[in-house]
Design a protein around this motif. Sequence first.
Motif, PDB file in Angstrom:
ATOM      1  N   GLN A 115       0.820  -1.207   0.000  1.00 27.55           N
ATOM      2  CA  GLN A 115       0.000   0.000   0.000  1.00 27.55           C
ATOM      3  C   GLN A 115       0.855   1.259   0.000  1.00 27.55           C
ATOM      4  O   GLN A 115       0.336   2.361  -0.082  1.00 27.55           O
ATOM      5  CB  GLN A 115      -0.925   0.015   1.222  1.00 27.55           C
ATOM      6  N   ARG A 118       0.128   4.645  -1.894  1.00 29.57           N
ATOM      7  CA  ARG A 118      -1.292   4.802  -2.171  1.00 29.57           C
ATOM      8  C   ARG A 118      -1.877   5.823  -1.209  1.00 29.57           C
ATOM      9  O   ARG A 118      -1.466   5.926  -0.058  1.00 29.57           O
ATOM     10  CB  ARG A 118      -2.021   3.467  -2.038  1.00 29.57           C
ATOM     11  N   GLY A 121      -5.818   3.396   1.833  1.00 27.98           N
ATOM     12  CA  GLY A 121      -5.424   2.027   2.109  1.00 27.98           C
ATOM     13  C   GLY A 121      -6.539   1.021   1.901  1.00 27.98           C
ATOM     14  O   GLY A 121      -7.694   1.373   1.635  1.00 27.98           O
ATOM     15  N   GLY A 122      -6.186  -0.248   2.060  1.00 26.58           N
ATOM     16  CA  GLY A 122      -7.138  -1.331   1.832  1.00 26.58           C
ATOM     17  C   GLY A 122      -8.327  -1.288   2.758  1.00 26.58           C
ATOM     18  O   GLY A 122      -9.468  -1.500   2.331  1.00 26.58           O
ATOM     19  N   THR A 123      -8.104  -1.009   4.045  1.00 21.22           N
ATOM     20  CA  THR A 123      -9.219  -0.943   4.990  1.00 21.22           C
ATOM     21  C   THR A 123     -10.153   0.206   4.652  1.00 21.22           C
ATOM     22  O   THR A 123     -11.386   0.059   4.665  1.00 21.22           O
ATOM     23  CB  THR A 123      -8.700  -0.789   6.431  1.00 21.22           C
ATOM     24  N   ARG A 125     -10.646   1.613   1.765  1.00 23.20           N
ATOM     25  CA  ARG A 125     -11.403   1.273   0.555  1.00 23.20           C
ATOM     26  C   ARG A 125     -12.531   0.291   0.873  1.00 23.20           C
ATOM     27  O   ARG A 125     -13.653   0.420   0.359  1.00 23.20           O
ATOM     28  CB  ARG A 125     -10.471   0.678  -0.501  1.00 23.20           C
ATOM     29  N   ALA A 126     -12.241  -0.692   1.722  1.00 19.10           N
ATOM     30  CA  ALA A 126     -13.256  -1.678   2.084  1.00 19.10           C
ATOM     31  C   ALA A 126     -14.410  -1.017   2.838  1.00 19.10           C
ATOM     32  O   ALA A 126     -15.575  -1.393   2.662  1.00 19.10           O
ATOM     33  CB  ALA A 126     -12.629  -2.780   2.928  1.00 19.10           C
TER      34      ALA A 126
END
Length: 295
Positions: A115, A118, A121-123, A125-126
């Motif tokens: 990440q 970026r 982050g992934g969390t 976005r989720a």
Amino acid sequence: MRPLAIRTVLAATDLSASSDLAVGCAYRLASAAGAALHIVHVYPSAASEEERELPGREAHAREVDAVLQRAGIPERRVKVHAVPGSPAEAIHAVSLSIHADVIVLGPPRDNGSDQRGRRLGGTARAVAVRASAPCLAALRPLPLPLSRVVVPVDLSDTARGALLVGLSWASALRTSGSDGRKTTLVAVHVSGVEDDAARDPASALASELASLRRSAGDWAGVAIEGETVSGQAGTVESIARFADAQHADLLVLGTRGLGLDAAERLGSISAQVIERSPVPVLLVPPSVWHEHLED
């Protein structure tokens, strides 16, 4: 049309310095809107006897208190939620339980993962793809009060809903006008090859904004402008350049949501704009803009 109220603000912290931006932004936003502030920290569920010896809810709540002290936020102004589980699912559950009107998301922690570099982050976005409340991607501090709010529109229902929410935010967080300046909502349409040749985009945008002004009545207290720009540089780049030129405080974009996979629910344009522009972005999910379109 019923304006969108900002009564409850939720921000998540992973206790790292990177999440301080979201926490501080949420505090300033709640203070400006007169809203309640909630902070959620999600810690791993205990799956084994050994893990059950790890610090529990109260210990994690104390760690959040340290984050609040670091940000200079009085504890009496905040409701802390320290909950176990999967971060995105737990944050979503808390947002539903408190009827959050906005979820503030910060940049990912720099932990050397994929990440790195970026902006979201992934969390985060989720959380954004499953949220039923607008999500504010705060990649830099949100200037308050708001001076210029930019809403990219393509004359779809998604963009129309984002425009209504953008107007509500501009109104709720507008300048006092004591210095003669007025908060302005700017709707921008990026022209391109997909435009309907039988429908002039500039005229369609003007008609859309005229309808918005009639719907807003006297409650908004903001100026409403529209502009059509060339999409020769690409939609994402054109939006980012326009926001920069306008010195935008906030970009408002609708997400696509229904019946799509996780990446497409966020929307390719919205996702790319977040990565391209440092301007804070308010992501408006279908559950919000559907409600506004029905009013």
